[in-house]
Scaffold this active site. Sequence first.
Site, PDB file in Angstrom:
ATOM      1  N   LYS A 170       0.826  -1.202   0.000  1.00 22.44           N
ATOM      2  CA  LYS A 170       0.000   0.000   0.000  1.00 22.44           C
ATOM      3  C   LYS A 170       0.862   1.255   0.000  1.00 22.44           C
ATOM      4  O   LYS A 170       2.059   1.194   0.288  1.00 22.44           O
ATOM      5  CB  LYS A 170      -0.922  -0.007   1.215  1.00 22.44           C
ATOM      6  CG  LYS A 170      -0.208   0.023   2.553  1.00 22.44           C
ATOM      7  CD  LYS A 170      -1.198  -0.045   3.708  1.00 22.44           C
ATOM      8  CE  LYS A 170      -0.473   0.003   5.049  1.00 22.44           C
ATOM      9  NZ  LYS A 170      -1.413  -0.007   6.184  1.00 22.44           N
ATOM     10  N   TYR A 230      18.494  29.657   6.334  1.00 24.58           N
ATOM     11  CA  TYR A 230      17.354  30.449   6.781  1.00 24.58           C
ATOM     12  C   TYR A 230      17.396  30.675   8.294  1.00 24.58           C
ATOM     13  O   TYR A 230      17.718  29.771   9.068  1.00 24.58           O
ATOM     14  CB  TYR A 230      16.048  29.745   6.426  1.00 24.58           C
ATOM     15  CG  TYR A 230      15.668  29.851   4.971  1.00 24.58           C
ATOM     16  CD1 TYR A 230      15.368  31.086   4.399  1.00 24.58           C
ATOM     17  CD2 TYR A 230      15.603  28.719   4.166  1.00 24.58           C
ATOM     18  CE1 TYR A 230      15.019  31.186   3.058  1.00 24.58           C
ATOM     19  CE2 TYR A 230      15.249  28.806   2.829  1.00 24.58           C
ATOM     20  CZ  TYR A 230      14.965  30.043   2.269  1.00 24.58           C
ATOM     21  OH  TYR A 230      14.612  30.138   0.957  1.00 24.58           O
TER      22      TYR A 230
END
Length: 826
Positions: A495, A719
């Site tokens: 899955k 950042y």
Amino acid sequence: METIKTIIKSVKAKDSLIKNECQIQALLTDSRSLTHPIDVLFIALCTRHGDGHKYIEELYKKGITNFLISKPIPGFAKKCPNANFIRVDDTLKALQDIAREHRKKFNNPVIGITGSNGKTIVKEFLNQLLRDDLQITRSPRSYNSQIGVPLSVWNLKPSDQLGIFEAGISKPGEMETLERIIKPTIGVITSIGSAHQENFSTLSEKIEEKLHLFVDSDCIVYNADDKQISAGVCNAGLDGRCIGWSRIDTSAPLFIQSIVSDEDTTDISFRYFGMEQTLKVPFTDKASIEDIIHCIAVILQFRPAVLSKKERFMQLDPVAMRLELKGGNSGNTVINDSYNNDFNALEIALDFQKRRARKADTRKVLVLSDILESGILPETLYESVAELLKECEIDQFIGVGKDLCKRKKLFADIPQTDFFESTPDLMESKVLDMISNSCILLKGARQFKFEQLCDKLSRQIHETTLEINLQAIANNTLFYKSKIKPTTKMVCMVKAQGYGVGSYELAKTLQSTHIDYLAVALADEGKELRERDIDLPIMVMNPERSTWRMLFDYRLEPEIFSFGILNEIIGRAAATGQHAYPIHIKIDSGMHRLGFGPDDIPKLGKILAAHPEVRAMSVFSHLAAADDPSLDEFTHNQIHKFEKASKELQSYLPYKPLMHILNTAGIERFSEYQFDMVRLGIGMYGCSPNKIEGLETVIKLRSTILQVKDIPAGEPIGYGCLGVHDKPVKIAILPIGYADGYRRQLGRGVGKVLIGDHLCPTIGNICMDTCMVDVTDVPNVTEGQKVTLFGDPRLTIEDLSSWVGTIPYELLAVLSTRVKRIYFKE
């Protein structure tokens, strides 16, 4: 080649029915590998993973008329009236007997190689060093099992001057059988590790078993510095026939005086009974150096004149232990096997291509270079190649090299052909640009540099890749199968796109290991697998009400967890004329996610009994904490609730559904509750919830260095200016970020990457498309250098998941589709 009568005598047949006298030229044990049905003997093996007898009628229709079986002949003879049948008690033993008798016909030297690591590399290095002087037959790739060894030895021909065969074992008693088949005159034992250790109580026991291969060998090569192997050799009484090489013991027959490496090469200086010599080799890694020393020791015993041809050692090619499968342009799939080009390797690669090509609307294209140094007359060689390509139904053939250009006429039966004298000539043409919706196999000698073709045909050159070892998936699945009974079935979870790995390639590999079921989350996932020719039963764990038609059309079996969804499927099944449509009943035994409660069982049983439109193929539940010993009482309670509810449900039904509750952790810790079936998930990928040993690494996330920078002390990086150091640092920028699935929480030193032998911490925040790592202590770091983000014993996916407080499932599932998947098979 053997006559059918010789085969009957070799296997001591219990019974036989011979309609036609014939010569047997090939042995077949896998029905999917059939290329040429004439003069083939199909051996119907019965293993815990499948029964070859069920393919007999299909193979007969394809032209095979010789069968070795272990079941009564009359039933098969009625369906296959013109076939020859030989019946034995055990077809695997019969295969081994055939190979053993075949081996007896040859007096030429045979080298037998065993060990945990390096067998295939030593075999291929020896072949490269000796093939100019000798006609050699060797094991294809790593055919070293109880089945692979006899198939390899069967390839010995009267013209051969040397055989080189690998022998691998997984449990006691196996090597004696392989010894009788190989009968090596020269033996090599490489390093010993933990692979297949689960069936041996100690490493010494495994070494003792491996040394059985050499009971009649004239000479045995080993690393005398390995104390455990040395002790095993001594205990087995083999030391009088051994050539032990050493870097420590100056009195050793082969003393390695020094090993000196520079950036790309290594000088190996050694002394052998007073003779001193130095050889330069194009490797610097420890494993390759040890493999080459084994080869030197063998050559000293077998063909010492080769040591004077030093250029051969510098011309050794790396042995690629894999077939790479890549997505290509224009709907193509590219199989890159441009490392090992001989006729046997071509047969194996074509078989791999056939299995990977879709059955509908997908062409098979082969790009093949001249086959060099085969020891066979070119006309004879390429006639055999042309016949093989015809049998494999190649749609388009592109030949590269002067020898192939001279023999264009041999390939006239192939629908489309093109020939070029060199790889640059092919690259400059428009032929590759015209290929679409095809499975393209690249098979070239190394000097033709087919990696250029692979780059051109691939969608794009990705800097970040997820490498998936399909053979390791298969091996891990078989590892878990070894922990359950042969009669217990197995469901494998594919899955969520196979946990991010890729559901189709995963399903294709699992189908070849003969598991019983696949499980997906949504009907769309099952539909995709069906459209790509996956035939296994498929469970749908979260069926949606809008997909009933899809379920029926694609033979998908839904999980049923409520009366609402049960009544709806019964109604839809009745409206479309379904009978006994397979469904799977979910019981809530305590996890409290989905499922029927214990009080629902009487009502559920009455509905199922009253509606033949559906049939409960299985009843199952899910363990919430099988990996946590502190919650074992809760787990046992879940199992007992499930067992009670299942038996009560069965009392209402005229049939018995399969029962299953164990997940991967449950298989590891509660195998006594395996019932009729188990469900395997994360264990396939080499992740053990309970950290058991014996699993292989499946997935490796890799990237490359885009840029290297020197940053002064105190300068911020990334950042938020959060990457600040009080001393100068060297950083590397990698093209992977949180948009690729590399979690933002791994920034600011939490995460590490592996560059060479160095674990390098991240610096600053992880960006959307890039991240920065500290490479201050990494010598000679360069742009373009490979980086491992996980998938190495020194840096596992479990390490990353623990650093960010999650589980390996999540890290796999969130990997972006823009990270290129590269599938390969060891």
